[in-house]
Structure formats: structure tokens, C-alpha cells
Motif scaffolding. Structure first.
Motif, short mmCIF file in Angstrom:
data_model
loop_
_atom_site.label_atom_id
_atom_site.label_comp_id
_atom_site.label_asym_id
_atom_site.label_seq_id
_atom_site.Cartn_x
_atom_site.Cartn_y
_atom_site.Cartn_z
N TYR A 160 8.87 0.47 3.43
CA TYR A 160 9.90 0.25 2.41
C TYR A 160 10.00 1.50 1.56
O TYR A 160 9.00 2.01 1.08
N ARG A 161 11.23 1.99 1.40
CA ARG A 161 11.47 3.22 0.64
C ARG A 161 12.07 2.85 -0.71
O ARG A 161 13.04 2.11 -0.79
N MET A 181 0.85 -1.18 0.00
CA MET A 181 0.00 0.00 0.00
C MET A 181 0.89 1.23 0.00
O MET A 181 1.97 1.22 0.59
N ASP A 182 0.41 2.28 -0.61
CA ASP A 182 1.17 3.52 -0.54
C ASP A 182 0.83 4.24 0.77
O ASP A 182 0.01 3.76 1.57
N ILE A 183 1.44 5.38 0.99
CA ILE A 183 1.28 6.09 2.27
C ILE A 183 -0.16 6.55 2.48
O ILE A 183 -0.69 6.46 3.58
N ARG A 184 -0.83 6.98 1.42
CA ARG A 184 -2.21 7.45 1.52
C ARG A 184 -3.15 6.30 1.87
O ARG A 184 -3.99 6.42 2.76
N ASN A 224 11.53 12.60 -4.00
CA ASN A 224 10.72 11.78 -4.88
C ASN A 224 10.65 10.32 -4.45
O ASN A 224 10.10 9.49 -5.17
N ALA A 225 11.21 10.01 -3.28
CA ALA A 225 11.19 8.63 -2.79
C ALA A 225 9.75 8.20 -2.54
O ALA A 225 8.92 8.97 -2.08
N LYS A 226 9.47 6.97 -2.84
CA LYS A 226 8.14 6.40 -2.61
C LYS A 226 8.21 5.50 -1.39
O LYS A 226 9.13 4.71 -1.24
N ILE A 227 7.23 5.62 -0.53
CA ILE A 227 7.16 4.79 0.67
C ILE A 227 5.98 3.84 0.50
O ILE A 227 4.88 4.25 0.14
#
Length: 58
Positions: free
Chosen positions: A29-30, A1-4, A36-39
Motif C-alpha cells: 500500500y502506497r 509494516m514498513d519496507i524495512r 516521499n511516498a511511504k510503502i
């Protein structure tokens, strides 16, 4: 899942996740570096974390 998605699932704010996920033991996980990093969070790990919190009475 993304942060949102994770924030919605846990019913917390996105800023709470950024500030407290590591402190509270919720693994993330980054992907990438800098602004622009995705968590991302694993669904199974988030569900396990929720179960652990319920058992602790938090």
C-alpha cells in the motif's frame, strides 16, 4: 509494516522488495506520491504470502 520491517521479516533486501513485490504477488500500500511516498505491507498479507510460497515449494 514498513519496507524495512518487511525486508527483515522476509530476510530479503529492501531493493528486492521494491523490484519484486508486485511481480511476486506481494501486495503493498502506497501512501503519498513521488519520492516521499511511504510503502506499507499488512502483516496478515505478508504471512499469507509466505505460506503460499511454502506451499508452492519456492
Amino acid at each position: 509494516m514498513d519496507i524495512r520491517e518487511t525486508a527483515e521479516f522476509l530476510n530479503v533486501s529492501i531493493s528486492w522488495l521494491y523490484k519484486n513485490s508486485t511481480r511476486s504477488g506481494l501486495a503493498f500500500y502506497r501512501f503519498g506520491t513521488g519520492p516521499n511516498a511511504k510503502i506499507r505491507f499488512k502483516v496478515s498479507e505478508v504471512e499469507a504470502w509466505v505460506k503460499q510460497q511454502r506451499e508452492m515449494g519456492c
